[in-house]
Design a protein around this motif. Structure first.
Motif, mmCIF file in Angstrom:
data_model
loop_
_atom_site.group_PDB
_atom_site.id
_atom_site.type_symbol
_atom_site.label_atom_id
_atom_site.label_comp_id
_atom_site.label_asym_id
_atom_site.label_seq_id
_atom_site.Cartn_x
_atom_site.Cartn_y
_atom_site.Cartn_z
ATOM 1 N N THR A 245 32.919 -4.261 -1.664
ATOM 2 C CA THR A 245 31.645 -4.733 -1.106
ATOM 3 C C THR A 245 30.471 -4.464 -2.031
ATOM 4 N N GLY A 246 30.368 -3.239 -2.544
ATOM 5 C CA GLY A 246 29.266 -2.914 -3.436
ATOM 6 C C GLY A 246 28.779 -1.489 -3.269
ATOM 7 N N THR A 247 27.683 -1.194 -3.957
ATOM 8 C CA THR A 247 27.150 0.158 -4.031
ATOM 9 C C THR A 247 25.655 0.151 -3.762
ATOM 10 N N ALA A 248 25.181 1.205 -3.095
ATOM 11 C CA ALA A 248 23.751 1.403 -2.860
ATOM 12 C C ALA A 248 23.376 2.785 -3.382
ATOM 13 N N VAL A 249 22.351 2.830 -4.210
ATOM 14 C CA VAL A 249 21.821 4.086 -4.737
ATOM 15 C C VAL A 249 20.424 4.257 -4.160
ATOM 16 N N SER A 250 20.197 5.394 -3.491
ATOM 17 C CA SER A 250 18.895 5.674 -2.889
ATOM 18 C C SER A 250 18.301 6.932 -3.492
ATOM 19 N N VAL A 251 17.011 6.871 -3.778
ATOM 20 C CA VAL A 251 16.268 8.008 -4.306
ATOM 21 C C VAL A 251 15.070 8.234 -3.396
ATOM 22 N N LEU A 252 14.928 9.469 -2.920
ATOM 23 C CA LEU A 252 13.750 9.868 -2.155
ATOM 24 C C LEU A 252 12.883 10.750 -3.034
ATOM 25 N N LEU A 253 11.592 10.418 -3.143
ATOM 26 C CA LEU A 253 10.643 11.200 -3.937
ATOM 27 C C LEU A 253 9.449 11.584 -3.088
ATOM 28 N N PRO A 254 8.977 12.838 -3.210
ATOM 29 C CA PRO A 254 7.831 13.280 -2.401
ATOM 30 C C PRO A 254 6.545 12.544 -2.788
ATOM 31 N N VAL A 255 5.747 12.188 -1.781
ATOM 32 C CA VAL A 255 4.474 11.532 -2.052
ATOM 33 C C VAL A 255 3.443 12.563 -2.478
ATOM 34 N N ALA A 256 2.393 12.072 -3.127
ATOM 35 C CA ALA A 256 1.321 12.967 -3.601
ATOM 36 C C ALA A 256 0.527 13.497 -2.430
ATOM 37 N N ASP B 31 0.808 -1.223 0.000
ATOM 38 C CA ASP B 31 0.000 0.000 0.000
ATOM 39 C C ASP B 31 0.838 1.267 0.000
ATOM 40 N N MET B 32 1.737 1.359 -0.950
ATOM 41 C CA MET B 32 2.575 2.554 -1.068
ATOM 42 C C MET B 32 1.757 3.702 -1.661
ATOM 43 N N PRO B 33 1.915 4.919 -1.130
ATOM 44 C CA PRO B 33 1.204 6.058 -1.705
ATOM 45 C C PRO B 33 1.820 6.446 -3.055
ATOM 46 N N ALA B 34 1.060 7.189 -3.836
ATOM 47 C CA ALA B 34 1.554 7.696 -5.121
ATOM 48 C C ALA B 34 2.548 8.824 -4.873
ATOM 49 N N VAL B 35 3.386 9.071 -5.867
ATOM 50 C CA VAL B 35 4.261 10.238 -5.850
ATOM 51 C C VAL B 35 3.759 11.208 -6.909
ATOM 52 N N ILE B 36 4.162 12.463 -6.789
ATOM 53 C CA ILE B 36 3.873 13.422 -7.845
ATOM 54 C C ILE B 36 5.006 13.293 -8.847
ATOM 55 N N GLY B 37 4.674 12.959 -10.095
ATOM 56 C CA GLY B 37 5.772 12.734 -11.010
ATOM 57 C C GLY B 37 5.389 12.606 -12.455
ATOM 58 N N PRO C 152 8.342 3.645 2.569
ATOM 59 C CA PRO C 152 8.108 5.052 2.907
ATOM 60 C C PRO C 152 9.249 5.564 3.792
ATOM 61 N N SER C 153 9.517 6.867 3.729
ATOM 62 C CA SER C 153 10.507 7.461 4.623
ATOM 63 C C SER C 153 9.953 7.442 6.044
ATOM 64 N N ARG C 154 10.793 7.748 7.022
ATOM 65 C CA ARG C 154 10.344 7.755 8.418
ATOM 66 C C ARG C 154 9.160 8.681 8.632
ATOM 67 N N SER C 155 9.198 9.849 7.999
ATOM 68 C CA SER C 155 8.113 10.824 8.169
ATOM 69 C C SER C 155 6.881 10.467 7.348
ATOM 70 N N GLY C 156 7.056 9.602 6.340
ATOM 71 C CA GLY C 156 5.953 9.243 5.462
ATOM 72 C C GLY C 156 5.733 10.240 4.336
ATOM 73 N N ALA C 157 6.523 11.307 4.293
ATOM 74 C CA ALA C 157 6.357 12.346 3.276
ATOM 75 C C ALA C 157 7.044 11.994 1.957
ATOM 76 N N MET C 158 7.872 10.939 1.970
ATOM 77 C CA MET C 158 8.611 10.563 0.766
ATOM 78 C C MET C 158 8.657 9.046 0.641
ATOM 79 N N LEU C 159 8.893 8.593 -0.594
ATOM 80 C CA LEU C 159 9.163 7.177 -0.839
ATOM 81 C C LEU C 159 10.650 7.026 -1.082
#
Length: 173
Positions: free
Chosen positions: A162-173, A54-60, A92-99
């Motif tokens: 070891t490797g690489t991690a790429v993280s993207v945070l996007l604002p939810v709708a 149940d992930m919220p939508a993002v504006i995009g 979701p991010s901790r605040s829930g404002a971003m994915l």
């Protein structure tokens, strides 16, 4: 591929001051991207997908977000070691404002001095290896521009050996 990527980059740059306004099901885009890569790539079976329900939508912009997901996951498949998992998580991010989309590989990693330049056009950490795995050198530059247009945040963490991690945070709708 080079011409296509340059055209995409030009379009994104032209729209950078015009943020998207449409709610987009980013979770569905990630799932579809993973399914497409599992079916069409040699290492597709190495992708481990974990999406919170149940992930919220993002504006995009759906097309740009597809390109973002594809570029990040494809890079992890290219630069991770054969037979090791490519972890794709969407939470979701901790605040829930971003994915938060995080893609992690188990590869050679990237030395710290290269990290700040990874999103520059045509920048290659190892041009010899990059030529052997293909690509235009524009993938992460495109990702950075898409993230900026969507008012998000991009973070690349890596440990040599070891490797690489790429993280993207996007604002939810």
């Amino acid at each position: 591929a080079l011409v296509r990527d340059l055209i995409s980059l030009s379009r994104i740059e032209a729209e950078k001051y015009d943020p998207p306004q449409t709610p987009v099901d980013f979770a569905l885009i990630v799932v579809e991207t993973v399914e497409q890569l599992r079916d069409g790539q040699e290492r597709g079976g190495n992708i481990a997908l974990d999406i919170t329900a149940d992930m919220p939508a993002v504006i995009g912009d759906a097309g740009q977000l597809r390109q973002l997901a594809s570029n990040i996951i494809t890079n992890a498949m290219k630069y991770g070691r054969d037979g090791t998992p490519v972890s794709v998580t969407l939470t979701p991010s901790r605040s829930g404002a971003m994915l938060n989309l995080t893609v992690t590989d188990q590869g050679d990693g990237i030395a710290p001095e290269h990290l700040p330049r990874l999103t520059e056009r045509f920048y290659r950490v190892d041009s010899g290896r990059s030529r052997s795995v293909g690509g235009t050198g524009l993938g992460l530059s495109l990702v950075k521009h898409i993230v900026d247009r969507h008012r998000g945040h991009l973070e690349i963490r890596s440990t040599v050996g070891t490797g690489t991690a790429v993280s993207v945070l996007l604002p939810v709708a």
